[in-house]
Design a protein around this motif. Sequence first.
Motif, PDB file in Angstrom:
ATOM      1  N   TRP A 118      71.503-141.675  32.890  1.00  0.00           N
ATOM      2  CA  TRP A 118      70.717-141.844  31.673  1.00  0.00           C
ATOM      3  C   TRP A 118      70.437-143.329  31.470  1.00  0.00           C
ATOM      4  CZ3 TRP A 118      69.736-137.957  27.737  1.00  0.00           C
ATOM      5  CH2 TRP A 118      70.233-136.692  28.050  1.00  0.00           C
ATOM      6  N   LEU A 218      74.571-134.311  27.680  1.00  0.00           N
ATOM      7  CA  LEU A 218      75.288-135.554  27.945  1.00  0.00           C
ATOM      8  C   LEU A 218      76.744-135.206  28.228  1.00  0.00           C
ATOM      9  CD1 LEU A 218      73.781-138.000  25.310  1.00  0.00           C
ATOM     10  CD2 LEU A 218      74.156-138.566  27.720  1.00  0.00           C
ATOM     11  N   VAL A 225      75.730-143.349  31.623  1.00  0.00           N
ATOM     12  CA  VAL A 225      74.783-143.782  30.599  1.00  0.00           C
ATOM     13  C   VAL A 225      74.700-145.300  30.561  1.00  0.00           C
ATOM     14  CG1 VAL A 225      74.178-143.728  28.157  1.00  0.00           C
ATOM     15  CG2 VAL A 225      75.299-141.748  29.206  1.00  0.00           C
TER      16      VAL A 225
END
Length: 263
Positions: A118, A218, A225
Amino acid sequence: MPGSKYTRQTVLSVKHWVADKLISLTTTRDPEFQFTPGQFARLGLPQSTEGAQPDIWRAYSMVNGPASETLEFYSIVVPEGEFSPRLAQLQPGGHLYVDKTAFGFLTLDRFDAGGTLWLIATGTGLSAYMSMLYDERVWRDYRRIILVHGVRNTDELAYRDQLLEWEQAGEAQSVDSPRARLSYHPIPTQQNLPGTPQARLTALLADGGLERHVGCALDPATSKVMLCGNPDMLTDARKLLSERNFAVGRRGNSGNLALENYW
């Protein structure tokens, strides 16, 4: 400049994404200047006349990949600022000073390869991610790449055409392709973009709206991330993610969260 800590580079082109607000500059590159995608350079300008020694310095991530023969920088113009208005006045043939050393730790070396990457940015924080996407490594090391770019208005979606091109190229791949697929998600907060939630990224993280919009969870077990943008976003997003077992790596543990204050 023998013995100097910086080099003087020539401006090759200037692009104004939003008049008096957002610009990109391309310059020549010293052959000895090396960096890892996600790192930043210290750029210098003189306060007064052309040719004077640089005495104002600011940090800017490279937009270009590490193999590029030129350097590219993306900047917001702060009218009352000391540096960015001077940067915006540069024209092709002008000069910009670049520190010989690259800095920063928002790099893919922070993570173990694999899973979903991400890339979450606000504003000009996008720069670091563009550099990564110009590098073949990120496409090889991850199964899926999700890039989320938060801005105020749609005219601030710089590099959108290139990102859409990368996204569409991924859709054309075979199911068995080892190359990662990119999904690009621009999210303006003050202007409607069809099919897109109109909210701050931190609000979307808090209520699960970002995961629903992207169509991916997530999951700290499989997701890595990166956060790059204004300090308020970083503080709030880091807190929200830490509550879900995302953590910056420590010695002996690569972690699944990395961030850079881009302000």
